[in-house]
Design a protein around this motif. Structure first.
Motif, PDB file in Angstrom:
ATOM      1  N   ARG A  98       0.845  -1.189   0.000  1.00 17.87           N
ATOM      2  CA  ARG A  98       0.000   0.000   0.000  1.00 17.87           C
ATOM      3  C   ARG A  98       0.882   1.240   0.000  1.00 17.87           C
ATOM      4  O   ARG A  98       1.887   1.306   0.707  1.00 17.87           O
ATOM      5  CB  ARG A  98      -0.907   0.045   1.222  1.00 17.87           C
ATOM      6  CG  ARG A  98      -1.812   1.290   1.218  1.00 17.87           C
ATOM      7  CD  ARG A  98      -2.724   1.330   2.423  1.00 17.87           C
ATOM      8  NE  ARG A  98      -2.091   1.908   3.587  1.00 17.87           N
ATOM      9  CZ  ARG A  98      -2.758   2.537   4.566  1.00 17.87           C
ATOM     10  NH1 ARG A  98      -4.068   2.646   4.488  1.00 17.87           N
ATOM     11  NH2 ARG A  98      -2.124   3.012   5.611  1.00 17.87           N
ATOM     12  N   ALA A  99       0.482   2.238  -0.787  1.00 16.58           N
ATOM     13  CA  ALA A  99       1.223   3.497  -0.854  1.00 16.58           C
ATOM     14  C   ALA A  99       0.237   4.612  -1.168  1.00 16.58           C
ATOM     15  O   ALA A  99      -0.870   4.361  -1.640  1.00 16.58           O
ATOM     16  CB  ALA A  99       2.313   3.423  -1.919  1.00 16.58           C
ATOM     17  N   PRO A 100       0.621   5.872  -0.920  1.00 14.15           N
ATOM     18  CA  PRO A 100      -0.251   6.990  -1.309  1.00 14.15           C
ATOM     19  C   PRO A 100      -0.575   6.917  -2.793  1.00 14.15           C
ATOM     20  O   PRO A 100       0.259   6.495  -3.603  1.00 14.15           O
ATOM     21  CB  PRO A 100       0.603   8.223  -0.983  1.00 14.15           C
ATOM     22  CG  PRO A 100       1.532   7.765   0.091  1.00 14.15           C
ATOM     23  CD  PRO A 100       1.845   6.335  -0.233  1.00 14.15           C
ATOM     24  N   ILE A 101      -1.770   7.335  -3.165  1.00 14.50           N
ATOM     25  CA  ILE A 101      -2.224   7.153  -4.533  1.00 14.50           C
ATOM     26  C   ILE A 101      -1.306   7.832  -5.547  1.00 14.50           C
ATOM     27  O   ILE A 101      -1.025   7.277  -6.609  1.00 14.50           O
ATOM     28  CB  ILE A 101      -3.685   7.632  -4.688  1.00 14.50           C
ATOM     29  CG1 ILE A 101      -4.211   7.276  -6.075  1.00 14.50           C
ATOM     30  CG2 ILE A 101      -3.811   9.117  -4.383  1.00 14.50           C
ATOM     31  CD1 ILE A 101      -5.710   7.469  -6.220  1.00 14.50           C
ATOM     32  N   SER A 102      -0.790   9.017  -5.217  1.00 18.76           N
ATOM     33  CA  SER A 102       0.097   9.701  -6.158  1.00 18.76           C
ATOM     34  C   SER A 102       1.409   8.942  -6.317  1.00 18.76           C
ATOM     35  O   SER A 102       1.941   8.831  -7.434  1.00 18.76           O
ATOM     36  CB  SER A 102       0.371  11.134  -5.681  1.00 18.76           C
ATOM     37  OG  SER A 102       0.938  11.133  -4.382  1.00 18.76           O
ATOM     38  N   THR A 103       1.929   8.409  -5.222  1.00 22.54           N
ATOM     39  CA  THR A 103       3.160   7.618  -5.285  1.00 22.54           C
ATOM     40  C   THR A 103       2.929   6.326  -6.055  1.00 22.54           C
ATOM     41  O   THR A 103       3.761   5.905  -6.866  1.00 22.54           O
ATOM     42  CB  THR A 103       3.659   7.299  -3.860  1.00 22.54           C
ATOM     43  OG1 THR A 103       3.783   8.512  -3.113  1.00 22.54           O
ATOM     44  CG2 THR A 103       5.005   6.594  -3.892  1.00 22.54           C
ATOM     45  N   THR A 104       1.784   5.705  -5.804  1.00 20.84           N
ATOM     46  CA  THR A 104       1.448   4.449  -6.489  1.00 20.84           C
ATOM     47  C   THR A 104       1.407   4.644  -7.993  1.00 20.84           C
ATOM     48  O   THR A 104       2.035   3.887  -8.752  1.00 20.84           O
ATOM     49  CB  THR A 104       0.085   3.928  -6.002  1.00 20.84           C
ATOM     50  OG1 THR A 104       0.150   3.659  -4.605  1.00 20.84           O
ATOM     51  CG2 THR A 104      -0.300   2.647  -6.733  1.00 20.84           C
ATOM     52  N   ILE A 130      -5.687   7.721  -0.513  1.00 26.05           N
ATOM     53  CA  ILE A 130      -5.484   9.170  -0.568  1.00 26.05           C
ATOM     54  C   ILE A 130      -4.913   9.662   0.747  1.00 26.05           C
ATOM     55  O   ILE A 130      -4.010  10.480   0.791  1.00 26.05           O
ATOM     56  CB  ILE A 130      -6.810   9.890  -0.874  1.00 26.05           C
ATOM     57  CG1 ILE A 130      -7.311   9.512  -2.280  1.00 26.05           C
ATOM     58  CG2 ILE A 130      -6.628  11.403  -0.792  1.00 26.05           C
ATOM     59  CD1 ILE A 130      -8.628  10.148  -2.656  1.00 26.05           C
ATOM     60  N   TRP A 131      -5.420   9.119   1.862  1.00 28.06           N
ATOM     61  CA  TRP A 131      -4.983   9.558   3.181  1.00 28.06           C
ATOM     62  C   TRP A 131      -4.276   8.422   3.894  1.00 28.06           C
ATOM     63  O   TRP A 131      -4.684   7.266   3.821  1.00 28.06           O
ATOM     64  CB  TRP A 131      -6.169  10.047   4.022  1.00 28.06           C
ATOM     65  CG  TRP A 131      -7.008  11.060   3.319  1.00 28.06           C
ATOM     66  CD1 TRP A 131      -8.287  10.918   2.885  1.00 28.06           C
ATOM     67  CD2 TRP A 131      -6.607  12.394   2.946  1.00 28.06           C
ATOM     68  NE1 TRP A 131      -8.714  12.059   2.270  1.00 28.06           N
ATOM     69  CE2 TRP A 131      -7.721  12.981   2.297  1.00 28.06           C
ATOM     70  CE3 TRP A 131      -5.440  13.139   3.114  1.00 28.06           C
ATOM     71  CZ2 TRP A 131      -7.677  14.285   1.806  1.00 28.06           C
ATOM     72  CZ3 TRP A 131      -5.415  14.433   2.625  1.00 28.06           C
ATOM     73  CH2 TRP A 131      -6.518  14.985   1.981  1.00 28.06           C
ATOM     74  N   ALA A 132      -3.200   8.733   4.634  1.00 27.42           N
ATOM     75  CA  ALA A 132      -2.410   7.723   5.340  1.00 27.42           C
ATOM     76  C   ALA A 132      -3.226   6.988   6.387  1.00 27.42           C
ATOM     77  O   ALA A 132      -2.937   5.832   6.711  1.00 27.42           O
ATOM     78  CB  ALA A 132      -1.192   8.375   6.011  1.00 27.42           C
ATOM     79  N   GLU A 133      -4.269   7.647   6.939  1.00 30.50           N
ATOM     80  CA  GLU A 133      -5.037   7.038   8.014  1.00 30.50           C
ATOM     81  C   GLU A 133      -6.130   6.107   7.500  1.00 30.50           C
ATOM     82  O   GLU A 133      -6.871   5.518   8.286  1.00 30.50           O
ATOM     83  CB  GLU A 133      -5.685   8.133   8.869  1.00 30.50           C
ATOM     84  CG  GLU A 133      -4.694   8.993   9.640  1.00 30.50           C
ATOM     85  CD  GLU A 133      -4.015  10.044   8.781  1.00 30.50           C
ATOM     86  OE1 GLU A 133      -4.481  10.248   7.627  1.00 30.50           O
ATOM     87  OE2 GLU A 133      -3.032  10.640   9.230  1.00 30.50           O
ATOM     88  N   THR A 134      -6.246   5.940   6.184  1.00 28.05           N
ATOM     89  CA  THR A 134      -7.274   5.076   5.630  1.00 28.05           C
ATOM     90  C   THR A 134      -7.134   3.661   6.170  1.00 28.05           C
ATOM     91  O   THR A 134      -6.054   3.072   6.143  1.00 28.05           O
ATOM     92  CB  THR A 134      -7.183   5.035   4.094  1.00 28.05           C
ATOM     93  OG1 THR A 134      -7.330   6.366   3.598  1.00 28.05           O
ATOM     94  CG2 THR A 134      -8.276   4.146   3.511  1.00 28.05           C
ATOM     95  N   VAL A 135      -8.229   3.086   6.666  1.00 25.97           N
ATOM     96  CA  VAL A 135      -8.216   1.728   7.202  1.00 25.97           C
ATOM     97  C   VAL A 135      -8.614   0.762   6.092  1.00 25.97           C
ATOM     98  O   VAL A 135      -9.653   0.926   5.445  1.00 25.97           O
ATOM     99  CB  VAL A 135      -9.184   1.593   8.392  1.00 25.97           C
ATOM    100  CG1 VAL A 135      -9.217   0.155   8.890  1.00 25.97           C
ATOM    101  CG2 VAL A 135      -8.762   2.539   9.515  1.00 25.97           C
TER     102      VAL A 135
END
Length: 291
Positions: A98-104, A130-135
């Motif tokens: 898993r990574a931030p969407i822009s990095t992905t 989009i957000w690091a806190e996404t579960v």
């Protein structure tokens, strides 16, 4: 020895418990969902206890399943390490990243085909947020987050110190020969990073005029597409900007960059846990493309 469960049943149990899904476990082990379900039913029948609580939308370990899992995981890990030590590691299986969407999308995905070509036995499940806190509903093997390195649910190791740089269409870039030219140029803002342009102008010893025409989006991907459509100039990760310039989509008009203000971290919930060889291989690759 007659009471020892079938090793394949145990692998199906451990994989399903780790990924939280019969489908994901089947994908990682190269089996069908029906086969995974059969393995676990057989294991539960032999043990005389249910290991999972099943519902239409949820799969959770029972209390006895939670108690049994560490022993099963330890046995599989030790057998895997012993096999690799004696006969050499054979890297197989799926690595969930898993990574931030822009990095992905802008950094990892463009370079992933080369990695997979070099490591044909490794499969990668690529998730983005989009957000690091996404579960997430499923566990991940590698969790890359963008932030300041302080999360309560894991240990964070710095992967890269990030910088941002402006990008726009090649034609618009021809009109931007100095930072002052940006004062008359439409600027694209990204939610969560509203201070970027203010900090950029401060770095250039300029004051951004109030009321300057602007557009705001919620992802770097949207900012990139707007910039490519000629809507203005966006500030994005430098490593992504370089790749987009090499591809001819965007141009870097000014060789002035500033710190992003947040950095990429590898977050591990159990810092001391042993990981599969293929997971370590993917981690090493990520370090090479992000640093």
């Amino acid at each position: 020895m007659s009471s020892l469960p079938n090793l394949m049943w145990l692998r199906s149990f451990e994989t399903t418990a780790r990924l939280g899904s019969f489908t994901a476990a089947a994908d990682e082990l190269g089996l069908t969902q029906a086969a995974i379900s059969t393995h676990i039913r057989n294991l539960e029948s032999q043990l005389g206890h249910a290991l999972f609580l099943r519902s239409t939308r949820n799969l959770a370990l029972t209390e006895i399943g939670k108690a049994y899992l560490p022993s099963v995981r330890k046995a599989i890990d030790e057998l895997s390490l012993s096999t690799a030590g004696l006969f050499g590691a054979r890297q197989t299986g799926t690595v969930t990243l898993r990574a931030p969407i822009s990095t992905t999308v802008l950094v990892v995905a463009p370079q992933l085909p080369t990695f997979l070509e070099q490591h044909p036995t490794i499969k990668v499940r690529l998730l983005s947020a989009i957000w690091a806190e996404t579960v997430l509903e499923t566990e991940v093997d590698i969790d890359i987050r963008l932030g300041i390195g302080k999360w309560s649910d894991g240990h964070a190791d710095l992967l890269a110190k990030d910088t941002i740089i402006p990008v726009c269409t090649p034609s618009l870039a021809e009109t931007i020969d100095t930072p002052a030219a940006l004062l008359a140029t439409p600027l694209i803002h990204i939610l969560g990073f509203e201070d970027h342009w203010d900090r950029y102008f401060e770095e250039c010893d300029l004051e951004r005029p109030k009321g300057q025409r602007r557009v705001t989006v919620d992802t770097t991907l949207a900012a990139v597409e707007l910039a490519a459509a000629g809507a203005g100039v966006a500030l994005i990760l430098e490593r992504a900007a370089i790749r987009l310039e090499e591809a001819g989509r965007l141009k870097i008009p000014l060789d002035i960059r500033i710190p992003l203000g947040q950095d990429h971290y590898l977050v591990e919930r159990d810092h001391s846990a042993r990981t599969r060889p293929e997971v370590e291989t993917v981690k090493d690759w990520l370090r090479s493309i992000l640093t």
